[in-house]
Design an enzyme around this catalytic site. Structure first.
Site, PDB file in Angstrom:
ATOM      1  N   ARG A 571     -33.729  40.426  38.615  1.00  0.00           N
ATOM      2  CA  ARG A 571     -33.328  41.785  38.271  1.00  0.00           C
ATOM      3  C   ARG A 571     -33.506  42.703  39.465  1.00  0.00           C
ATOM      4  O   ARG A 571     -34.458  42.583  40.233  1.00  0.00           O
ATOM      5  CB  ARG A 571     -34.177  42.318  37.118  1.00  0.00           C
ATOM      6  CG  ARG A 571     -34.073  41.533  35.837  1.00  0.00           C
ATOM      7  CD  ARG A 571     -32.693  41.563  35.241  1.00  0.00           C
ATOM      8  NE  ARG A 571     -32.295  42.898  34.787  1.00  0.00           N
ATOM      9  CZ  ARG A 571     -31.053  43.223  34.463  1.00  0.00           C
ATOM     10  NH1 ARG A 571     -30.082  42.350  34.564  1.00  0.00           N
ATOM     11  NH2 ARG A 571     -30.772  44.448  34.043  1.00  0.00           N
ATOM     12  N   VAL A 572     -32.565  43.643  39.608  1.00  0.00           N
ATOM     13  CA  VAL A 572     -32.682  44.598  40.706  1.00  0.00           C
ATOM     14  C   VAL A 572     -33.926  45.458  40.508  1.00  0.00           C
ATOM     15  O   VAL A 572     -34.576  45.857  41.458  1.00  0.00           O
ATOM     16  CB  VAL A 572     -31.410  45.463  40.805  1.00  0.00           C
ATOM     17  CG1 VAL A 572     -31.589  46.560  41.831  1.00  0.00           C
ATOM     18  CG2 VAL A 572     -30.229  44.597  41.178  1.00  0.00           C
ATOM     19  N   ASP A 573     -34.283  45.683  39.232  1.00  0.00           N
ATOM     20  CA  ASP A 573     -35.521  46.442  39.014  1.00  0.00           C
ATOM     21  C   ASP A 573     -36.747  45.562  39.246  1.00  0.00           C
ATOM     22  O   ASP A 573     -37.875  46.016  39.165  1.00  0.00           O
ATOM     23  CB  ASP A 573     -35.562  47.102  37.628  1.00  0.00           C
ATOM     24  CG  ASP A 573     -35.292  46.122  36.491  1.00  0.00           C
ATOM     25  OD1 ASP A 573     -35.447  44.913  36.711  1.00  0.00           O
ATOM     26  OD2 ASP A 573     -34.934  46.571  35.392  1.00  0.00           O
ATOM     27  N   ASP A 574     -36.527  44.277  39.545  1.00  0.00           N
ATOM     28  CA  ASP A 574     -37.613  43.398  39.974  1.00  0.00           C
ATOM     29  C   ASP A 574     -37.563  43.205  41.491  1.00  0.00           C
ATOM     30  O   ASP A 574     -38.026  42.205  42.018  1.00  0.00           O
ATOM     31  CB  ASP A 574     -37.503  42.022  39.289  1.00  0.00           C
ATOM     32  CG  ASP A 574     -37.890  42.095  37.819  1.00  0.00           C
ATOM     33  OD1 ASP A 574     -38.565  43.066  37.460  1.00  0.00           O
ATOM     34  OD2 ASP A 574     -37.510  41.202  37.056  1.00  0.00           O
ATOM     35  N   VAL A 575     -36.955  44.164  42.170  1.00  0.00           N
ATOM     36  CA  VAL A 575     -36.939  44.133  43.630  1.00  0.00           C
ATOM     37  C   VAL A 575     -38.063  45.039  44.117  1.00  0.00           C
ATOM     38  O   VAL A 575     -38.225  46.158  43.650  1.00  0.00           O
ATOM     39  CB  VAL A 575     -35.575  44.614  44.182  1.00  0.00           C
ATOM     40  CG1 VAL A 575     -35.643  44.833  45.684  1.00  0.00           C
ATOM     41  CG2 VAL A 575     -34.498  43.585  43.862  1.00  0.00           C
TER      42      VAL A 575
END
Length: 703
Positions: A571-575
């Site tokens: 996920r991009v929010d897991d970047v």
């Protein structure tokens, strides 16, 4: 927008540049200098950069036997989507054919409201196509479902004919209590045969089912009942999962009190007596509302008229967690979803009528909708449904089930692969597994070391792995290798499915060419796409179509290598943004798990006064390996060597286990709170498989 006849005006050859580089298969490693060639069944996949080729025998019998065949079908699906999908749709039963326009779409918020429609005007029914159509084709006596209970020796089966009879009885009951076309029915059941029966019964009469995973709390269940204004709830009194009994009816009772306070009163709670877990006399009961399934449903007729519906009428609602606020009710409609799940199942698993298929997912998630119930049954497949826990009574249970039913296609999550890998090879190798021919992976990117273990140990180096990337919102597979067609790279989802145009864009929404990393988007619609979020089209547009106008934004990061293979980075929010370096958590986790003493890892970002964000890693060690400072340093060094010093974890937090839902999904929200010491904000932990893990992690915070 699609043109009236559904053809696309686009430069296909330009789009296909990423896959055509592999059009001519190399004869061996020599032509691809950075790769080693491995042939299925002949050698172990060992190196990170292995290229794993399907063996000739497998490819020869495969539905898509070569890159050339894939490219021919793929090109047509992109240049003539109307013709491609119409041809496939014509193999199914339609009471009335769709109009001249096969599909209509607008994916650009700048041009007006987002709209996706496929086969509009076509009249059909997915239950009829999954059951009646197969029976009429002479498959009434074929096993539709093998059911395996929690305890050894508990099992059952249903043929297509007997499954239809049970579906019709429940459909008739639902009609009798006033459930009509378009009404919502909430299903809160474990993996009993009654769960797919309930889904199909709703579909048969045009009711909209909303399956809620039977691990969600009463509060979560109540939220969903209120949001869809459920006409009835279907549950069971209890379920035993492993050694633990979970009282589902008690949870429903609390949820129905809560939903009534919010103005939604449910008059009927149909309860299946799950005798192996709990006797009916021990079940709390509300007269006038609660009804025992076994007392009433079998009395109804075994035939039920089909409610014919438009292709764009809703089939189901499935709630997925929103990053903020209330859960999002993903709406899938009937026609396009039916065609897409059936087609993706058929080609991605190279399905043959003789296959016995087992997907370990729960029907409470999209995987259980598309690839336990609808996709397989639409193909006339035999499906294994397992009620229990995959490591009960011991970690060999999966392979015991594989041997018992002669499972040929096994589809599971990387989390389960890693946990079984941690237990050791002996639990696998004591079983034959000779029936297996295709393996599959779903839910998150599978790290190369887990891929190789799955391939080498579980599949005896002879079964291709369909590593599938897709989402609740997409309805079915989007990027996945077709077994027999392409050489595989461990950990890569490979190439797009027919009709799917993945693009990688930068922060400004500009498409990036060639070898690159960025945000994964999809241009143009596909039949299985969700149409809206229930009651909140604005949120639908804002979440998925406004970030990069003109595209569906997946929320995932992706890399494409020089051969055109796609690698999902999470996920991009897991970047995590460390000193300006954007680091995908999946990348760091994969590096940690490649360490021989690390069984599993989960990485989150934490505030760092110097770097902006720091990398905080929860690490589960291989059974029997003690914690030590030396090992901590060795793990950090592994990440430094594989990714770079900028990605080295700032903190290694020893983890006897990780907080996971019963479906195996790691609850990173909880890990972030533990990492940032916000222990009073842990929130609802009721959906965890083992809530005690949280206390263990907190106790080890300073170790």
């Amino acid at each position: 927008m699609g043109t009236p006849d559904g053809t696309k005006k686009m430069n296909t050859s330009n789009y296909l540049r990423h896959v055509e580089s592999m059009m001519v298969l190399p004869s061996g490693a020599g032509e691809i200098s950075h790769l080693n060639a491995v042939i299925l069944g002949e050698a172990l996949a060992s190196e990170e950069n292995d290229l794993v080729f399907p063996c000739e025998e497998f490819s020869r019998q495969a539905l898509v036997p070569s890159p050339e065949k894939y490219l021919g079908m793929y090109k047509r699906s992109i240049t003539d989507p109307a013709g491609f999908w119409s041809e496939i749709a014509s193999e199914f039963y339609w009471k009335q054919k769709w109009g001249t326009q096969v599909y209509s779409e607008n994916l650009d918020v700048r041009k007006g409201p987002i709209k996706i429609e496929w086969f509009k005007g076509g009249i059909t029914n997915i239950c009829y196509n999954a059951l009646d159509r197969n029976i009429e084709a002479g498959n009434g006596d074929k096993i539709a479902i093998y059911w395996e209970g929690n305890d050894l020796g508990q099992d059952g089966s249903l043929t297509y004919s007997s499954l239809l009879e049970k579906v019709c009885q429940l459909s008739n009951f639902l009609k009798d209590i006033g459930v009509q076309k378009g009404d919502a029915v909430v299903i809160y059941l474990p993996m009993l045969m009654e769960l797919p029966i309930a889904m199909l019964a709703c579909a048969r009469i045009g009711a909209v089912h909303s399956v809620v995973f039977a691990g969600f709390s009463a509060e979560s269940l109540a939220q969903r009942i209120v949001d869809c204004k459920a006409k009835a709830v279907i549950t069971c009194n209890a379920v035993q999962r492993g050694p633990k009994v979970i009282h589902l009816k008690d949870i429903v009772d609390v949820a129905l009190v809560e939903s009534a306070k919010s103005g939604v009163s449910v008059d009927v709670c149909l309860t299946y007596e799950n005798q192996s877990a709990m006797n009916r006399q021990d079940t709390e009961w509300k007269q006038g509302r609660d009804i025992w399934w076994q007392d009433i449903v079998p009395k109804y007729p075994t035939t039920c008229e089909v409610e014919w519906v438009d292709a764009e009428d809703p089939l189901f609602l499935l709630y997925t967690s929103g990053s903020t606020g209330r859960p999002k009710g993903v709406v899938h409609t009937t026609g396009g979803y039916m065609i897409y799940t059936a087609t993706t199942f058929k080609y991605t698993f190279d399905y043959k009528p003789s296959d016995i298929y087992w997907c370990t997912a729960d029907c409470g998630w999209i995987t259980g909708h598309s690839y336990v119930t609808y996709g397989p049954l639409l193909n006339g497949a035999t499906v294994v449904v397992f009620e229990g826990a995959p490591s009960y009574p011991d970690p060999g249970r999966c392979w015991d089930i594989v041997d018992k039913y002669k499972v040929t296609i096994f589809y599971t999550a990387p989390t389960l692969v890693r946990s079984l890998m941690r237990e050791g090879d002996e639990y696998v190798t004591r079983y034959s597994r000779k029936s297996l021919r295709v393996l599959g992976s779903v839910g998150e990117p599978i790290n190369p070391s887990a891929w190789r273990w799955f391939f080498n140990v579980v599949g005896d180096s002879r079964c291709p792995i369909s590593d599938t990337w897709w989402q609740t919102e997409t309805g079915g597979f989007m990027i996945a290798p077709l077994p027999g067609a392409w050489p595989q790279k461990p950990g890569s989802a490979t190439f797009p499915f027919f009709g799917i145009q993945p693009v990688i864009v930068d922060e400004k929404g500009t498409e990036i060419e060639g070898e690159c990393s960025g945000y994964l988007c999809v241009k143009s619609s596909w039949p299985g796409a969700f149409r809206t979020l229930y009651g909140d089209h604005e949120r639908y547009e804002t979440t998925y179509f406004k970030p990069f106008p003109g595209y569906y934004f997946s929320g995932d990061g992706c890399s494409r290598d020089k051969d055109g293979y796609h690698w999902l980075t999470g996920r991009v929010d897991d970047v995590i943004n460390v000193s300006g370096h954007r680091i995908g958590t999946a990348e760091v986790e994969s590096a940690l798990v490649s360490h021989p003493q690390c069984a599993e890892a989960a990485v989150v970002g934490v505030e760092h006064e110097v770097k902006g964000q720091g990398i905080y890693a929860f690490v589960t060690l291989v059974e029997g390996v003690p914690y030590s400072e030396e090992l901590r340093k060795s793990l950090i060094l592994t990440v430094r060597n594989q990714i770079g010093a900028f990605a080295a974890p700032d903190k290694i937090h020893w983890a006897p286990g990780l907080p996971k839902t019963r479906s195996g999904k790691i609850m990173r929200r909880i890990l972030r709170k533990i990492a940032s010491r916000q222990l009073d904000e842990l929130g609802d932990t009721s959906t965890l498989a083992d809530p005690n893990v949280v206390d263990q992690l907190i106790a080890l915070s300073d170790c």
